[in-house]
Design a protein around this motif. Structure first.
Motif, short mmCIF file in Angstrom:
data_model
loop_
_atom_site.label_atom_id
_atom_site.label_comp_id
_atom_site.label_asym_id
_atom_site.label_seq_id
_atom_site.Cartn_x
_atom_site.Cartn_y
_atom_site.Cartn_z
N THR A 203 -7.53 1.82 6.55
CA THR A 203 -7.22 3.25 6.50
C THR A 203 -7.41 3.92 7.86
N TYR B 241 -4.81 2.16 -1.83
CA TYR B 241 -5.88 1.38 -1.23
C TYR B 241 -7.06 2.28 -0.91
N ASN C 105 -9.58 7.31 2.10
CA ASN C 105 -10.50 6.94 3.17
C ASN C 105 -11.89 7.44 2.79
N HIS D 148 -3.58 5.94 0.54
CA HIS D 148 -4.96 5.46 0.62
C HIS D 148 -5.97 6.57 0.38
N ILE E 276 0.86 -1.18 0.00
CA ILE E 276 0.00 0.00 0.00
C ILE E 276 0.90 1.24 0.00
N SER F 153 -1.78 -5.51 0.90
CA SER F 153 -3.05 -6.10 0.51
C SER F 153 -2.79 -7.40 -0.26
N GLN G 8 -10.66 2.41 1.27
CA GLN G 8 -11.56 1.77 2.24
C GLN G 8 -12.96 2.34 2.10
#
Length: 267
Positions: free
Chosen positions: A210, A180, A141, A139, A136, A227, A182
């Protein structure tokens, strides 16, 4: 955990209980092992103690198949100790954000300076194939919430520590990186939502990590995220199922365990 409880005080209480039950005063690193990553707990070092989650303040037996529901203390080859968190709480379980990040805050209170967060997730980027471990790099969120409360303006630049990502790549040079995303879950995404995530830069999608990463940064920890791509995301392959996630995780477990063993040995 109730809203009236001080989350940091509860984390310290949990850390003190872990020290008492394991006989280990301080843990140097912590790992939250998601779907497909659990076997790593058996290979990274010598198990000192395994504690049922419900014996530790603020923790609950895992409500998700594929998660162990225990906390494990492991002595590494270099003499340091790792805390394995197999009792992850997900946002969709309805226990609140404080419960979701309690494991991370407990790890920090137990002395851990490095937090390794792992998960099983869908591949939004077609470059990622099922069964592959992906670092990752950043991210998104999209849970519409945060573990931080009040005027707590925490910087998230380089949230997933570049130094640790370099170490991971030295252990396995073929590792790819991805952003990533979430989402709250527990339902999987629609093909239209996956198209949207790809448009805004998402490459991996899941239902954890996250919020934990944000809490870890607030606590001053370095963060490494992985991941396991368990399936192509919605609209990119067959219909999705949790059984598929578990099956892909079981198939990948030996490789993922060895990967984490090599990475942890370099920390």
């Amino acid at each position: 955990m109730t809203e009236s409880q001080d989350p940091r005080a509860l984390a310290q209480q949990a850390a003190d209980t872990i020290a008492e039950l394991t006989g280990v005063e301080r843990h140097d690193i912590a790992l939250t092992l998601g779907s497909g990553w659990g076997k790593a707990a058996d290979v990274i070092g010598e198990t000192v103690a395994v504690v049922p989650a419900e014996q530790v303040p603020g923790f609950h037996t895992s409500g998700v198949p594929g998660h162990s529901g225990t906390l494990r203390s492991i002595r590494l080859a270099n003499g340091k100790h790792a805390l394995i968190i197999g009792a992850r709480t997900h946002l969709y379980e309805g226990k609140g954000v404080r419960a979701v990040v309690h494991g991370v805050r407990t790890a920090a209170a137990a002395g851990a300076g490095i937090m390794i967060l792992t998960n099983g997730a869908g591949g939004v980027d077609p470059a990622f194939r099922a069964g592959e471990a992906v670092l990752i790099s950043d991210h998104l969120n999209l849970t519409a919430t945060s573990p931080l409360e009040g005027a707590n303006f925490t910087d998230l630049t380089d949230l997933y520590t570049p130094r640790l990502r370099d170490i991971a790549r030295s252990a396995e040079p073929s590792l790819q990186e991805g952003v990533y995303v979430q989402l709250p879950g527990p339902h999987y995404e629609t093909p239209a939502e996956i198209h949207y995530l790809r448009t805004i830069g998402g490459q991996i999608v899941g239902m954890s990590t996250t919020l934990e990463a944000i809490a870890a940064r607030e606590a001053g920890m370095e963060i490494l995220g992985f991941s396991l791509i368990t399936n192509p995301a919605a609209g990119m392959g067959d219909p999705l199922s949790h059984e598929e996630v578990l099956e892909e995780g079981r198939a990948a477990e030996p490789h993922l365990a060895e990967l984490l063993k090599r990475v942890v040995a370099l920390l």
